[in-house]
Design a protein around this motif. Structure first.
Motif, PDB file in Angstrom:
ATOM      1  N   LEU A  24     -56.886  91.999  10.396  1.00  0.00           N
ATOM      2  CA  LEU A  24     -57.032  90.895  11.344  1.00  0.00           C
ATOM      3  C   LEU A  24     -55.723  90.318  11.866  1.00  0.00           C
ATOM      4  CD1 LEU A  24     -59.851  88.833   9.540  1.00  0.00           C
ATOM      5  CD2 LEU A  24     -60.126  90.532  11.347  1.00  0.00           C
ATOM      6  N   PHE A  25     -54.689  90.304  11.054  1.00  0.00           N
ATOM      7  CA  PHE A  25     -53.534  89.475  11.368  1.00  0.00           C
ATOM      8  C   PHE A  25     -52.339  90.198  11.970  1.00  0.00           C
ATOM      9  CE2 PHE A  25     -55.679  87.208   7.774  1.00  0.00           C
ATOM     10  CZ  PHE A  25     -56.271  86.251   8.574  1.00  0.00           C
ATOM     11  N   ARG A  26     -52.106  91.450  11.578  1.00  0.00           N
ATOM     12  CA  ARG A  26     -50.938  92.140  12.129  1.00  0.00           C
ATOM     13  C   ARG A  26     -51.026  92.322  13.650  1.00  0.00           C
ATOM     14  NH1 ARG A  26     -50.359  96.572   8.791  1.00  0.00           N
ATOM     15  NH2 ARG A  26     -49.120  95.276   7.394  1.00  0.00           N
ATOM     16  N   PRO A  27     -52.205  92.650  14.207  1.00  0.00           N
ATOM     17  CA  PRO A  27     -52.251  92.813  15.671  1.00  0.00           C
ATOM     18  C   PRO A  27     -51.824  91.559  16.424  1.00  0.00           C
ATOM     19  CG  PRO A  27     -54.188  93.802  14.660  1.00  0.00           C
ATOM     20  CD  PRO A  27     -53.482  93.048  13.572  1.00  0.00           C
ATOM     21  N   TYR A  28     -52.255  90.395  15.973  1.00  0.00           N
ATOM     22  CA  TYR A  28     -51.865  89.169  16.665  1.00  0.00           C
ATOM     23  C   TYR A  28     -50.434  88.751  16.328  1.00  0.00           C
ATOM     24  CZ  TYR A  28     -56.496  88.621  18.595  1.00  0.00           C
ATOM     25  OH  TYR A  28     -57.652  88.822  19.322  1.00  0.00           O
ATOM     26  N   ALA A  29     -49.945  89.150  15.165  1.00  0.00           N
ATOM     27  CA  ALA A  29     -48.535  88.890  14.838  1.00  0.00           C
ATOM     28  C   ALA A  29     -47.623  89.568  15.852  1.00  0.00           C
ATOM     29  CB  ALA A  29     -48.224  89.384  13.430  1.00  0.00           C
ATOM     30  N   GLU A  30     -47.986  90.781  16.259  1.00  0.00           N
ATOM     31  CA  GLU A  30     -47.187  91.489  17.256  1.00  0.00           C
ATOM     32  C   GLU A  30     -47.237  90.779  18.610  1.00  0.00           C
ATOM     33  OE1 GLU A  30     -45.198  93.926  16.568  1.00  0.00           O
ATOM     34  OE2 GLU A  30     -45.847  94.024  14.476  1.00  0.00           O
ATOM     35  N   VAL A  31     -48.402  90.236  18.943  1.00  0.00           N
ATOM     36  CA  VAL A  31     -48.527  89.479  20.197  1.00  0.00           C
ATOM     37  C   VAL A  31     -47.635  88.243  20.159  1.00  0.00           C
ATOM     38  CG1 VAL A  31     -50.101  88.136  21.647  1.00  0.00           C
ATOM     39  CG2 VAL A  31     -50.863  90.313  20.677  1.00  0.00           C
ATOM     40  N   LEU A  32     -47.665  87.505  19.065  1.00  0.00           N
ATOM     41  CA  LEU A  32     -46.839  86.300  18.958  1.00  0.00           C
ATOM     42  C   LEU A  32     -45.353  86.643  19.011  1.00  0.00           C
ATOM     43  CD1 LEU A  32     -48.651  84.079  16.291  1.00  0.00           C
ATOM     44  CD2 LEU A  32     -48.690  83.862  18.769  1.00  0.00           C
ATOM     45  N   ALA A  33     -44.966  87.723  18.371  1.00  0.00           N
ATOM     46  CA  ALA A  33     -43.556  88.126  18.398  1.00  0.00           C
ATOM     47  C   ALA A  33     -43.120  88.476  19.812  1.00  0.00           C
ATOM     48  CB  ALA A  33     -43.324  89.298  17.451  1.00  0.00           C
ATOM     49  N   GLY A  50     -48.061  82.122   5.375  1.00  0.00           N
ATOM     50  CA  GLY A  50     -48.865  83.014   4.549  1.00  0.00           C
ATOM     51  C   GLY A  50     -48.027  84.071   3.873  1.00  0.00           C
ATOM     52  N   THR A  51     -48.468  85.323   3.945  1.00  0.00           N
ATOM     53  CA  THR A  51     -47.744  86.409   3.284  1.00  0.00           C
ATOM     54  C   THR A  51     -46.706  87.068   4.188  1.00  0.00           C
ATOM     55  OG1 THR A  51     -49.479  88.003   3.850  1.00  0.00           O
ATOM     56  CG2 THR A  51     -49.665  86.881   1.716  1.00  0.00           C
ATOM     57  N   GLY A  52     -46.412  86.451   5.325  1.00  0.00           N
ATOM     58  CA  GLY A  52     -45.243  86.842   6.108  1.00  0.00           C
ATOM     59  C   GLY A  52     -45.434  87.889   7.176  1.00  0.00           C
ATOM     60  N   VAL A  53     -46.661  88.106   7.643  1.00  0.00           N
ATOM     61  CA  VAL A  53     -46.838  89.147   8.663  1.00  0.00           C
ATOM     62  C   VAL A  53     -46.171  88.753   9.977  1.00  0.00           C
ATOM     63  CG1 VAL A  53     -49.121  88.284   9.360  1.00  0.00           C
ATOM     64  CG2 VAL A  53     -48.492  90.666   9.814  1.00  0.00           C
ATOM     65  N   VAL A  54     -46.283  87.485  10.374  1.00  0.00           N
ATOM     66  CA  VAL A  54     -45.608  87.027  11.590  1.00  0.00           C
ATOM     67  C   VAL A  54     -44.105  86.943  11.350  1.00  0.00           C
ATOM     68  CG1 VAL A  54     -45.360  85.125  13.228  1.00  0.00           C
ATOM     69  CG2 VAL A  54     -47.625  85.809  12.452  1.00  0.00           C
ATOM     70  N   THR A  55     -43.710  86.480  10.180  1.00  0.00           N
ATOM     71  CA  THR A  55     -42.291  86.410   9.826  1.00  0.00           C
ATOM     72  C   THR A  55     -41.626  87.761  10.011  1.00  0.00           C
ATOM     73  OG1 THR A  55     -43.036  84.916   8.056  1.00  0.00           O
ATOM     74  CG2 THR A  55     -40.702  85.507   8.099  1.00  0.00           C
TER      75      THR A  55
END
Length: 270
Positions: A24-33, A50-55
């Motif tokens: 769920l989270f890595r795809p949107y992390a790439e969008v935010l980056a 959280g566990t740092g996927v966006v980081t």
């Protein structure tokens, strides 16, 4: 924010990182980056990291920026610190509603799927605005309605069927509770943000199998803690996992599990 912090405890952080992040989270992390790169920030604050996927995505996309990644939950940050070792990242335990930073110290504040859990969203917005410099941006993602997130909706409907007398409502009361763009804009305006842009972004939720997708939702989210309450019985979690796995096979094909998901990407400028 203690109640939701407690739910992300025990084995949940590790399972969250293993199953939920890629699902769920890595795809949107790439969008935010990608959005963050367009703002060319020199100093970034991430809340509810959280566990740092966006980081991790930010550190790769903006290697020259200073990134301070925060979360209320130290167990989640411990996982994040183990997966993100970039020299430009600092991890710090902090409450997004009471940030331990000076006014105007950041060019960008980023938050992925954390705002909906804030007990006082306006206060969270006020704190984000306070630590931003003039012209700085507040960039965050929140889930669209649960009906547009098919795996999560399937899990929610399964819980209603299995426990009709006392159905667990975490999904609707938690992750999918803040999906109205007008509500989001009102809360941002109440904190002093007048320049707000909201874009709804549909992506695919993917996993090697329906079983692994179901395992993420059942064992890697606060649903696990809710279903381990005595009122649902000792086998509640395992029963739910079996039912969600079976139902999720409708989204399974030769390349694994693939279901639509949708979120709002919000940019507010100070």
């Amino acid at each position: 924010m203690a109640s939701i912090d407690v739910r992300f405890s025990g084995s949940v952080p590790a399972n969250y990182e293993r199953y939920m992040v890629p699902l769920l989270f890595r795809p949107y992390a790439e969008v935010l980056a990608q959005r963050a790169v367009a703002f060319s920030p020199a100093r970034i604050l991430e809340t509810a990291a959280g566990t740092g996927v966006v980081t991790d995505a930010l550190a790769h996309a903006l290697p020259d920026a200073e990134i301070v990644a925060t979360d209320l939950n130290q167990a989640m940050l411990d996982v994040a610190a183990g997966r993100v070792t970039a020299a430009n990242v600092l991890f710090k335990q902090a409450d997004a509603l009471d940030l331990p930073f000076d006014d105007g110290g950041f060019d960008l504040v980023v938050c992925q799927f954390g705002v909906m859990f804030y007990p006082d969203k306006v206060q969270g917005n006020l704190e984000a605005r306070r630590v931003l410099r003039d012209g700085g941006r507040y960039l965050f993602a929140v889930w669209d309605s649960i009906e547009r997130n098919l795996l999560s909706n399937l899990a929610h409907e399964t819980l209603q069927r299995l426990f009709p007398e006392n159905p667990p409502m975490f999904m609707k009361r938690g992750p999918f509770s803040y999906n109205d763009p007008q509500w989001i804009e009102r809360d941002l305006a109440a904190a002093g943000f007048n320049n707000v842009h909201i874009e709804t972004v549909a992506l695919a939720s993917r996993s090697p199998s329906a079983e692994e997708a179901a395992r993420g939702l059942c064992y890697g989210s606060p649903m696990r803690v809710e279903l381990e309450l005595e009122e649902y019985g000792p086998d509640a979690l395992d029963r739910t996992f079996a039912e969600v796995s079976r139902a999720a096979r409708q989204f399974e094909g030769p390349d694994g599990f693939d279901a639509p998901m949708s979120a709002h990407i919000v940019v507010a400028t100070k």
